[in-house]
Design a protein around this motif. Structure first.
Motif, PDB file in Angstrom:
ATOM      1  N   GLY A 227       0.765  -5.766  -9.036  1.00  0.00           N
ATOM      2  CA  GLY A 227       1.441  -4.881  -8.105  1.00  0.00           C
ATOM      3  C   GLY A 227       2.226  -5.628  -7.039  1.00  0.00           C
ATOM      4  O   GLY A 227       2.218  -6.862  -6.961  1.00  0.00           O
ATOM      5  N   LYS A 228       2.882  -4.853  -6.190  1.00  0.00           N
ATOM      6  CA  LYS A 228       3.697  -5.412  -5.126  1.00  0.00           C
ATOM      7  C   LYS A 228       2.824  -5.784  -3.920  1.00  0.00           C
ATOM      8  O   LYS A 228       1.814  -5.138  -3.669  1.00  0.00           O
ATOM      9  CB  LYS A 228       4.791  -4.430  -4.706  1.00  0.00           C
ATOM     10  N   PRO A 229       3.217  -6.805  -3.172  1.00  0.00           N
ATOM     11  CA  PRO A 229       2.414  -7.192  -1.996  1.00  0.00           C
ATOM     12  C   PRO A 229       2.450  -6.114  -0.918  1.00  0.00           C
ATOM     13  O   PRO A 229       3.425  -5.394  -0.758  1.00  0.00           O
ATOM     14  CB  PRO A 229       3.090  -8.489  -1.521  1.00  0.00           C
ATOM     15  N   HIS A 230       1.348  -6.022  -0.199  1.00  0.00           N
ATOM     16  CA  HIS A 230       1.235  -5.044   0.879  1.00  0.00           C
ATOM     17  C   HIS A 230       0.328  -5.635   1.948  1.00  0.00           C
ATOM     18  O   HIS A 230      -0.263  -6.705   1.794  1.00  0.00           O
ATOM     19  CB  HIS A 230       0.679  -3.712   0.356  1.00  0.00           C
ATOM     20  N   GLY A 231       0.207  -4.924   3.047  1.00  0.00           N
ATOM     21  CA  GLY A 231      -0.588  -5.406   4.171  1.00  0.00           C
ATOM     22  C   GLY A 231      -1.953  -4.781   4.271  1.00  0.00           C
ATOM     23  O   GLY A 231      -2.560  -4.802   5.359  1.00  0.00           O
ATOM     24  N   GLY A 232      -2.476  -4.217   3.177  1.00  0.00           N
ATOM     25  CA  GLY A 232      -3.794  -3.598   3.224  1.00  0.00           C
ATOM     26  C   GLY A 232      -4.877  -4.614   3.554  1.00  0.00           C
ATOM     27  O   GLY A 232      -4.979  -5.652   2.903  1.00  0.00           O
TER      28      GLY A 232
END
Length: 603
Positions: A227-232
């Motif tokens: 998946g795409k990077p995120h700030g979770g």
């Protein structure tokens, strides 16, 4: 009477990484507890093997993820308001329950340990718990004495932590178009070849991808799988889950989590980083950055998308409006625009006569105004354009301890021709000059006048904090028919330190405003600049190591230059003295003595 310190049992955190090659010792701070503190440990990543053989690491990262969460929750503050025993009318009291339950369940297989206190039960000491095998550990200490102090009754207080004993460093770079996992050894920082890499969901432990590192210790997982990077950061409803990345080599295990962000930061090395707002970037090119009301502002807008190869066209984003926002009042002007096939659009507009002065931010937005990209700014101000140009020309050669300096002054119109018979004011000031030479930043070129003897603190003030060596002077002058003049500044102060002669010429511009031009002219004490660099900020009494460099005034090294280095010793004495009213003050004296040792040589 002085009471005893309260009991204490504390790990440095809920989780930590211990280097296996350094012994794998888990520190815990203990104070005023039982002489021997009971505890338990759970080894998650290994299981009992055939007698006489090494332990084998399990393949389940989900179990490690679960234990990390259990240890985190075990340390959370919790309790409840209850009625005090034997009284129904008194107000409720807080019952502390933090750490009242063990992190381990009845079915968890654990090994009992006992942590001794060599200095006695009341001593404040840090004890090391040996974790001799690589792997992930959960360690818990229990103490009835700690429970009596913190929980307020006869319950046992539990303190738990988790630790990873490893020699593997796992590094994870999560990108939009590609990601990278890099495994290295902690003791030698060498790439790890053939390490088994697994990427899992850090919330439910689901395996997403696995692979092996190559000859350079890296492996690239496909972007579509993870998946795409995120700030979770946490496993909460509505927030995307971080990734758990592990690497295994033999019995060794290492892992990292994409939400870990408390390691080495760019700010630790004074590196500036910008804010990431997405792959798209907008930029506006102006014909000039400063305008007056009523003038025409012309601009060209570019919209691009960051890719691994560089820049590409914006793709699905289509700019629909150009926004001009006044920074002081948030007044916004919106104009419809359309990007061409090259991701560009040109725009021109006349600034209204009654436009607010100040800074205007430029941004491109989509039709629904849900995506906005700031691309530049321009100023709208009231000003007059200069019509004249002034020049201060010092001598071409370097000025070495000059007693006087001749200056050529010129004032001319930008349209051509000199300002004949124009009155001007010349202001001069001499100040100390700090020298820093490119390529020799760790050398000190700041000369200091050293005087032997004893001086008070006020008498040994650094030269840089002293007032200017020569007060400012104002010389009224009148230029000749060609708009030029030559003047001589006399009685310049001599100094053993570099100085700056600051010269300012003030004149009346034809537009009605007073203008000024300034020139800094270096004054040198000699034709050489000597710099000293020590090997450190401390030195032993028996040996002082330093380097000396000789440079010319252009900053070039001077070869075969004889250098005589003289050494001085400075001692500072401080004492306290009583003042009227019971107050105290400190008095400082410095004694400077020349040493017999000296250093002679050539560069």
């Amino acid at each position: 009477a002085i009471d005893d310190y309260p009991p204490l049992a504390k790990f440095s955190g809920d989780f930590g990484i211990l280097e296996f090659k350094e012994g794998g010792v888990l520190p815990v701070t203990l104070r005023n507890l039982e002489p021997r503190v009971a505890g338990q440990q759970l080894v998650v990543e290994v299981k009992e093997g055939v007698p006489g053989q090494v332990r084998r690491i399990t393949d389940d990262d989900g179990e490690i993820i679960q234990w990390l969460e259990r240890v985190r929750k075990a340390g959370q503050i919790r309790g409840e308001w209850v009625k005090p025993a034997g009284s129904k009318d008194d107000p409720d009291v807080w019952r502390e329950d933090t750490g009242s339950e063990s992190v381990f369940g009845k079915t968890d297989r654990t090994t009992s340990i006992t942590v001794p206190k060599p200095l006695g039960e009341k001593a404040f000491e840090v004890i090391g718990i040996p974790l001799t095998q690589p792997g992930f550990y959960v360690v818990e200490l229990s103490s009835p004495k700690l429970g009596a102090s913190l929980l307020g009754d006869n319950r046992t207080r539990y303190v738990a932590t988790s630790a990873l004993v490893t020699n593997l460093g796992v590094h994870f770079k999560w990108g939009r178009e590609g990601s990278l996992v890099w495994a290295t050894t902690l003791d030698k920082a060498e790439p790890v070849v053939g390490a088994q890499v697994r990427i899992s969901d850090a919330c439910n432990g689901k395996l997403l991808w696995q692979g092996d590192t190559g000859p350079d210790g890296t492996v690239r997982p496909p972007a579509k799988v993870i998946g795409k990077p995120h700030g979770g950061q946490e496993c909460v409803q509505g927030s995307p889950a971080p990734l758990f990345v592990s690497a295994r080599l033999g019995e060794d295990l290492g892992f990292t989590v994409s939400s870990w962000n408390k390691g080495i930061q760019p700010g630790d090395f004074n590196l500036n980083v910008g804010d990431y707002t997405g792959p798209e970037i907008a930029h506006t090119v102006f014909d000039r950055p400063l305008y007056r009301a009523g003038e025409t502002v012309s601009m060209k807008h570019f919209l691009r998308r960051h890719t691994l190869e560089g820049f590409a066209l914006p793709g699905d984003f289509q700019a629909a409006f150009l926004e001009l926002t006044h920074s002081g009042s948030d007044q916004t002007f919106r104009f419809p625009v359309t990007l061409d096939g090259r991701g560009m659009v040109e725009f021109s507009s006349i600034i209204p006569r009654d436009a607010r002065l100040g800074v205007y931010q430029v941004a491109l937005t989509d039709a629904k105004q849900t995506r906005r990209f700031e691309s530049g700014m321009f100023h709208v101000e009231q000003f007059r354009l200069p019509t004249m140009k002034a020049v201060i020309q010092p001598p071409a050669e370097s000025l070495i301890k000059p007693e006087q300096v001749s200056l050529d002054l010129a004032l001319s119109y930008l349209s051509g021709g000199g300002a004949a018979q124009a009155p001007v004011k010349l202001r001069t000031l001499v100040k100390p000059r700090f020298i820093q030479v490119k390529g020799y930043e760790d050398y000190s070129f700041s000369a200091e006048t050293i005087r032997e003897g004893i001086a008070s603190e006020n008498e040994s003030i650094d030269a840089w904090s002293q007032p200017p060596r020569k007060p400012a002077e104002i010389l009224p002058l009148v230029l000749d028919g060609q708009g030029v003049a030559r003047t001589t500044l006399k009685n310049l102060p001599a100094s053993d330190q570099p100085q700056d002669l600051i010269v300012e010429m003030e004149y009346q511009d034809a537009n009605g405003e007073l203008e000024a031009v300034t020139r800094r002219i270096p004054l040198w004490p000699s034709a050489l600049n000597l710099g000293i660099r020590t090997d450190g900020w401390v030195a032993s009494r028996d040996q002082v190591r330093f380097r000396v460099v000789a440079l010319d005034l252009a900053g070039k090294p001077v070869a075969s230059q004889p250098v005589d280095v003289r050494l001085f010793e400075r001692k500072t004495f401080s004492w306290r003295k009583r003042l009227i009213g019971g107050f105290y003050a400190y008095d400082n004296r410095s004694q400077v003595t020349r040493l017999e040792s000296a250093c002679l040589g050539k560069t």
